[in-house]
Motif scaffolding. Structure first.
Motif, mmCIF file in Angstrom:
data_model
loop_
_atom_site.group_PDB
_atom_site.id
_atom_site.type_symbol
_atom_site.label_atom_id
_atom_site.label_comp_id
_atom_site.label_asym_id
_atom_site.label_seq_id
_atom_site.Cartn_x
_atom_site.Cartn_y
_atom_site.Cartn_z
ATOM 1 N N SER A 67 -2.988 29.165 -26.394
ATOM 2 C CA SER A 67 -1.738 29.704 -25.872
ATOM 3 C C SER A 67 -0.598 28.745 -26.190
ATOM 4 C CB SER A 67 -1.840 29.890 -24.356
ATOM 5 O OG SER A 67 -2.978 30.663 -24.045
ATOM 6 N N ALA A 68 0.367 29.222 -26.987
ATOM 7 C CA ALA A 68 1.483 28.368 -27.392
ATOM 8 C C ALA A 68 2.688 28.626 -26.494
ATOM 9 C CB ALA A 68 1.845 28.619 -28.848
ATOM 10 N N GLY A 69 3.233 27.571 -25.960
ATOM 11 C CA GLY A 69 4.411 27.699 -25.116
ATOM 12 C C GLY A 69 5.327 26.509 -25.328
ATOM 13 N N GLU A 70 6.523 26.593 -24.743
ATOM 14 C CA GLU A 70 7.424 25.445 -24.838
ATOM 15 C C GLU A 70 6.922 24.368 -23.886
ATOM 16 O OE1 GLU A 70 11.607 26.121 -24.193
ATOM 17 O OE2 GLU A 70 12.086 23.985 -24.428
ATOM 18 N N LEU A 71 6.826 23.164 -24.402
ATOM 19 C CA LEU A 71 6.366 22.040 -23.596
ATOM 20 C C LEU A 71 7.472 21.613 -22.641
ATOM 21 C CD1 LEU A 71 4.186 19.789 -23.119
ATOM 22 C CD2 LEU A 71 5.474 18.426 -24.790
ATOM 23 N N GLU A 72 7.149 21.595 -21.344
ATOM 24 C CA GLU A 72 8.074 21.062 -20.347
ATOM 25 C C GLU A 72 7.408 19.858 -19.689
ATOM 26 O OE1 GLU A 72 10.253 25.308 -19.293
ATOM 27 O OE2 GLU A 72 9.172 24.253 -17.697
ATOM 28 N N VAL A 73 8.175 18.808 -19.428
ATOM 29 C CA VAL A 73 7.577 17.595 -18.870
ATOM 30 C C VAL A 73 8.379 17.075 -17.681
ATOM 31 C CG1 VAL A 73 6.387 16.832 -20.969
ATOM 32 C CG2 VAL A 73 8.773 16.178 -20.592
ATOM 33 N N ARG A 74 7.682 16.273 -16.891
ATOM 34 C CA ARG A 74 8.224 15.743 -15.657
ATOM 35 C C ARG A 74 7.620 14.360 -15.455
ATOM 36 N NH1 ARG A 74 6.179 16.066 -10.151
ATOM 37 N NH2 ARG A 74 7.918 16.121 -8.688
ATOM 38 N N GLY A 75 8.391 13.431 -14.935
ATOM 39 C CA GLY A 75 7.842 12.106 -14.683
ATOM 40 C C GLY A 75 8.921 11.072 -14.481
ATOM 41 N N PRO A 76 8.509 9.883 -14.032
ATOM 42 C CA PRO A 76 9.485 8.856 -13.651
ATOM 43 C C PRO A 76 10.243 8.240 -14.827
ATOM 44 C CG PRO A 76 7.240 8.045 -13.361
ATOM 45 C CD PRO A 76 7.132 9.501 -13.706
ATOM 46 N N TRP A 77 9.785 8.462 -16.063
ATOM 47 C CA TRP A 77 10.619 7.987 -17.188
ATOM 48 C C TRP A 77 11.100 9.141 -18.057
ATOM 49 C CZ3 TRP A 77 5.505 5.673 -17.150
ATOM 50 C CH2 TRP A 77 4.612 6.196 -18.083
ATOM 51 N N ILE A 78 11.205 10.347 -17.435
ATOM 52 C CA ILE A 78 11.733 11.524 -18.117
ATOM 53 C C ILE A 78 13.133 11.807 -17.570
ATOM 54 C CG2 ILE A 78 11.318 13.955 -18.675
ATOM 55 C CD1 ILE A 78 8.971 12.195 -19.537
ATOM 56 N N ALA A 79 14.069 12.123 -18.469
ATOM 57 C CA ALA A 79 15.439 12.407 -18.032
ATOM 58 C C ALA A 79 15.468 13.652 -17.143
ATOM 59 C CB ALA A 79 16.341 12.609 -19.244
ATOM 60 N N GLY A 80 16.299 13.591 -16.105
ATOM 61 C CA GLY A 80 16.503 14.722 -15.216
ATOM 62 C C GLY A 80 17.873 15.335 -15.412
ATOM 63 N N ALA A 81 18.681 14.679 -16.223
ATOM 64 C CA ALA A 81 20.043 15.148 -16.523
ATOM 65 C C ALA A 81 20.589 14.256 -17.626
ATOM 66 C CB ALA A 81 20.939 15.049 -15.279
ATOM 67 N N TYR A 82 21.722 14.643 -18.187
ATOM 68 C CA TYR A 82 22.417 13.776 -19.134
ATOM 69 C C TYR A 82 23.556 13.076 -18.413
ATOM 70 C CZ TYR A 82 19.851 16.114 -22.849
ATOM 71 O OH TYR A 82 18.855 16.600 -23.645
ATOM 72 N N TYR A 83 23.912 11.913 -18.969
ATOM 73 C CA TYR A 83 25.118 11.223 -18.520
ATOM 74 C C TYR A 83 26.257 12.036 -19.092
ATOM 75 C CZ TYR A 83 28.605 7.531 -18.095
ATOM 76 O OH TYR A 83 29.727 6.802 -17.779
ATOM 77 N N GLY A 84 26.916 12.753 -18.187
ATOM 78 C CA GLY A 84 27.558 13.952 -18.619
ATOM 79 C C GLY A 84 29.010 13.920 -18.947
ATOM 80 N N GLY A 85 29.702 14.836 -18.342
ATOM 81 C CA GLY A 85 31.068 15.211 -18.706
ATOM 82 C C GLY A 85 32.026 14.036 -18.694
#
Lengths: 551, 551
Positions: free
Chosen positions: B384-402
């Protein structure tokens, strides 16, 4: 400026999910003596952990951070408790089955354990205590052993297999945990006073497991099989069960078969690559192997900790059986990984030995300092001996304390700025190698300097006429304390104290030489065979020793 | 119940102190081309880091969490910036010197960098930009290179060596940092839209370095020497500089000598044990070695990441030069360590290859899920092929944004529950091996199922008459999208579309077979040589392709 990384807590729940999903085919093999070993995949262990969580919550009503105790050997059921109990937010309290029974009663009551998981073979130990354990409402029995001792007991009794059978193997709604929440509780046996609890957090367990898996520590990988000989009731088997589930490392569990012969048999049969235990176990195994050799070629690393490994034993394994013993240092309060003694690269085998007999280097998460007699910080020069104090995210900052569970920070165990006082005295070299020489309580504090009793003893025992020697601190008006040397002379020896002192004088600084000398028939020993210096000090104080004072 | 463990933050400051104290004798060797390499001990690097912190604060007035940028190669001065800047509470902003200049200008302005550390050899790149960088008050130049380009520029110019000379080498009062505070900033080059900043925390950098040092990841130890070929401006050189300082692993820094010949020379001369870089670098090195062999026997592990390593290249290293290439997957948003492809134990060399060409297994701190075309979660069944989504303490939760720096969470990059959408499509097996097949934007969404364009292309290009093939999604009234196959036929080939389709039909499911076919002279490519599918889609939309539709 707050970072934008995800705020994901470090929890045992993650270790459980990870081991099941990514390393589901890794195995937990439990030795059963003469029978076929019990084999379960990580996937099965994880599913049974979920069933156990369901049983504890739905059937036994375990909620919140209640304590669930285990009185078990190293086996896969115990691993399920290791994973399920912290993940559901409860606290895993491992009971050391070698504690005196009054201490076992004390700690179960102090922790207010609601449930005890126990191996059938340990019921003769647990059953007589139950009348004194009012908080215990449920006893869950796992594995072989006569159930008769539980007949008529007050708590409800459950069979582990019956209790979990038929419950869902997935879909438990694990709580969202704060990583600083308590995960596990382990009491130090402490030679004096009541046992004191160390309350590990999810964060400390997780970080410690990561460090165990570092290549420069125990380096577990999916290609390894790990044999934790160190009991799971002894500082969480040095973190190996959680670390193995994290790394996908298969486990070989010895259960109650900790005698040299079955250990040798299971190593030869199951071919573990890494093992860990205390020197006594390895010394016994070495004697067994010398008598009846087995194929131990699978072992790449054997960790020895808990007390100093005798160099002769390390050499015996290396030279006669090709097994590399690696020393590590730690204590209940340090989770326990404090240091590991790998020598630097590029040395010959003989050049490696001086490093291998040290306690090794500390990982980045364990900060160290040496405190001198007056509390001053000492340099890392390989010579200045001070009490080792440590700080870090898997180091205790207090004990799980008084009657109301409030944190307890005794002055002799924690510095005012919160560092753990290890009670160990030693040196650190410029390249970070720690060597512990004494327990702080056995060091002689003389005129603002410390004299190592162990160093004087080792030198004295190297004298051909000396069978045993113990050095203790005695009060001295001028210097505060001075060393008293007590020696057991070999039969027919003619050495006198002056000769022994001259012998010492060639090996240590003049100001360290004992003035006070006494002969004893034997050095008094504790129940585990260590010199009992309390007794010697008391004999001196009571005037029971015939002391000669050299000018 | 809160645990009683010490609450010690995970910070770069700790890594700096640890490397200096415990591993002070480890070395950082910077290649200088034909000259003698520059060698500094960790102790010296740490002392110079302290001097740099003093200079930045006392001389340049850097305070709080101001951004300090680096435009530098991999060398020991850059490592000093890596250690000093986060430790003093400021934010290390690594500038990718391969970015288009307008993007460099954008990110320096967006980050409001106050200071830029730059290698002398890169002044021709930096100097023309300075008039467009109003926030930059100071430029610090390190290493060889003509300083003339800076003449008359607005910012104050400092020589690195002069700036730090004579300043204290210890005793900097490092601030007490919250581990979630920002440590480093790295912008993704993003093929569309403006670059977006990932703001790493001390916690994420520290945990990531621990994982890099795991035996099942890169496994750095004090016995290793690590050659980070991956630039320090590219996702922090995959965490290797901090990980090496943490583990006491000596570093071999290539500086600007990234061409195949000097890389081969420095490996033969300095004998690193671990290296890491992108496949293009290794492909170039392989050609160099095939032409002029060198002794590469010191290398135990070479990590390849950034894009898929061609299996033929991996085999070439293995079979002709005895070097083991290990694939790893990650991205700027994942710090980057996401997975490492070590095969399971106990396989023959040939059996290992199917595992070695995957992206590998994820560590416990990186949680993964596969999201299907409708957002539904897919099983880990290897199919089953799907888009990989990841979560964890060294994964970005947002961008340094506007403009105001507020967190930015674009919908196509973050799921509503906060997981990172990697944009990669792939499968995961029951034993946790991840295989990425497509970028999500290149997948054909046909009737609620996904068709892999890469898979169709690979099959087509295996046909003897096909030189190149690119498959893109085109709109379809009934199915939403359907595949359009564009092929470049070899000279003199006689294959027709029906034959190619029949060829494909033996290899993929019938519903995946393209109806639409077109011949092209060449597949349009991006500046880095990848198929430019945007162009093909536009050509189709504009009616520029001669399309045959098969029934």
């Amino acid at each position: 400026m707050q970072s934008t990384m995800q705020d994901v807590p470090l929890t045992v729940t993650r270790i459980l999910a990870h081991g099941a999903l990514v390393h589901g085919d890794a195995t937990v093999t439990t030795w059963t003596g003469d029978g076929e070993p019990l084999r379960r995949s990580f996937r099965e262990v994880a599913e049974r952990s979920v069933q156990l969580a369901h049983a504890l919550r739905d059937e036994l009503g375990v909620t919140g951070d209640q304590r669930v105790a285990t009185l078990m050997w190293n086996n896969s059921d115990h691993l399920e408790a290791y994973l399920a109990i912290p993940s559901m937010g409860a606290v895993l309290h491992t009971l050391n089955l070698r504690l005196p029974v009054e201490q076992l009663v004390f700690i179960v009551n102090h922790a207010a354990d609601r449930v005890v998981l126990v191996n059938g073979s340990l019921l003769p130990l647990l059953a007589p205590l139950l009348p004194h354990l009012p908080s215990v409402e449920h006893v869950i029995v796992s594995g072989p052993g006569d159930r008769a001792p539980l007949e008529g007991c007050r708590p409800r009794v459950h069979e582990y297999e019956e209790l979990i059978a038929g419950r869902p193997v997935s879909g438990f709604d694990w709580p969202q945990l704060d990583e600083r929440q308590a995960a596990a509780l382990c009491y130090t046996s402490g030679t004096t006073g009541e046992p004191k609890g160390v309350l590990y957090s999810h964060r400390s367990v997780y970080l410690h497991a990561m460090e165990v898996n570092a290549a420069s520590a125990f380096g577990l990988t999916p290609a390894d099989t790990c044999l934790p000989v160190v009991p799971m009731f002894h500082v969480n088997a040095w973190g190996l069960p959680h670390a193995a589930f994290m790394a996908g490392t298969s486990l070989l569990m010895p259960d109650r078969f900790l005698q040299p012969a079955p250990l040798a048999d299971m190593i030869a049969a199951e071919r573990p690559t890494v093992s860990a235990g205390v020197p006594t176990i390895w010394a016994g195994l070495l004697a067994e192997l010398d008598a009846r050799p087995r194929d131990l070629s699978s072992l790449r690393t054997v960790i020895s900790g808990g007390s100093a490994a005798p160099p002769a034993m390390m050499r015996g394994f290396h030279e006669r059986h090709g097994v590399r013993i690696v020393q590590a240092w730690g204590m209940t309060e340090t989770s326990p990984l404090g240091s590991v003694a790998y020598p630097p690269a590029g040395l010959s085998e003989e050049e490696e030995w001086p490093y291998r007999v040290t306690q090794g280097r500390l990982p980045s998460s364990v900060e160290a300092r040496l405190a001198g007699p007056g509390g001053e910080l000492l340099p890392w020069d390989g010579k200045s001996a001070g009490e080792l104090e440590v700080r870090g995210p898997w180091i205790a900052g207090a004990y799980y304390g008084g009657a109301a569970g409030e944190p307890l920070r005794p002055e002799d165990k924690f510095s005012p700025d919160g560092w753990l006082r290890t009670g160990d005295v030693g040196t650190i070299t410029t390249d970070g190698f720690l060597t512990l020489t004494d327990r702080a309580k056995d060091v002689i504090k003389s005129g603002g300097e410390w004299i190592s009793s162990v160093e004087l003893e080792n030198h004295l025992m190297a004298h051909p006429d000396v069978a045993e020697a113990a050095v203790v601190a005695v009060p001295d008006e001028k210097w505060g304390e001075r060393p008293l040397a007590t020696v057991v002379l070999k039969d027919g020896s003619s050495a006198d104290y002056a000769a022994l002192r001259a012998f010492l004088g060639e090996r240590v600084a003049r100001w360290q030489l004992p003035e006070r000398w006494a002969s004893v028939v034997t050095v008094p020993k504790t129940s585990v065979g260590k010199f009992d210096k309390k007794v010697l000090r008391k004999q001196y104080a009571d005037g029971e020793l015939e002391v000669t004072v050299l000018a």
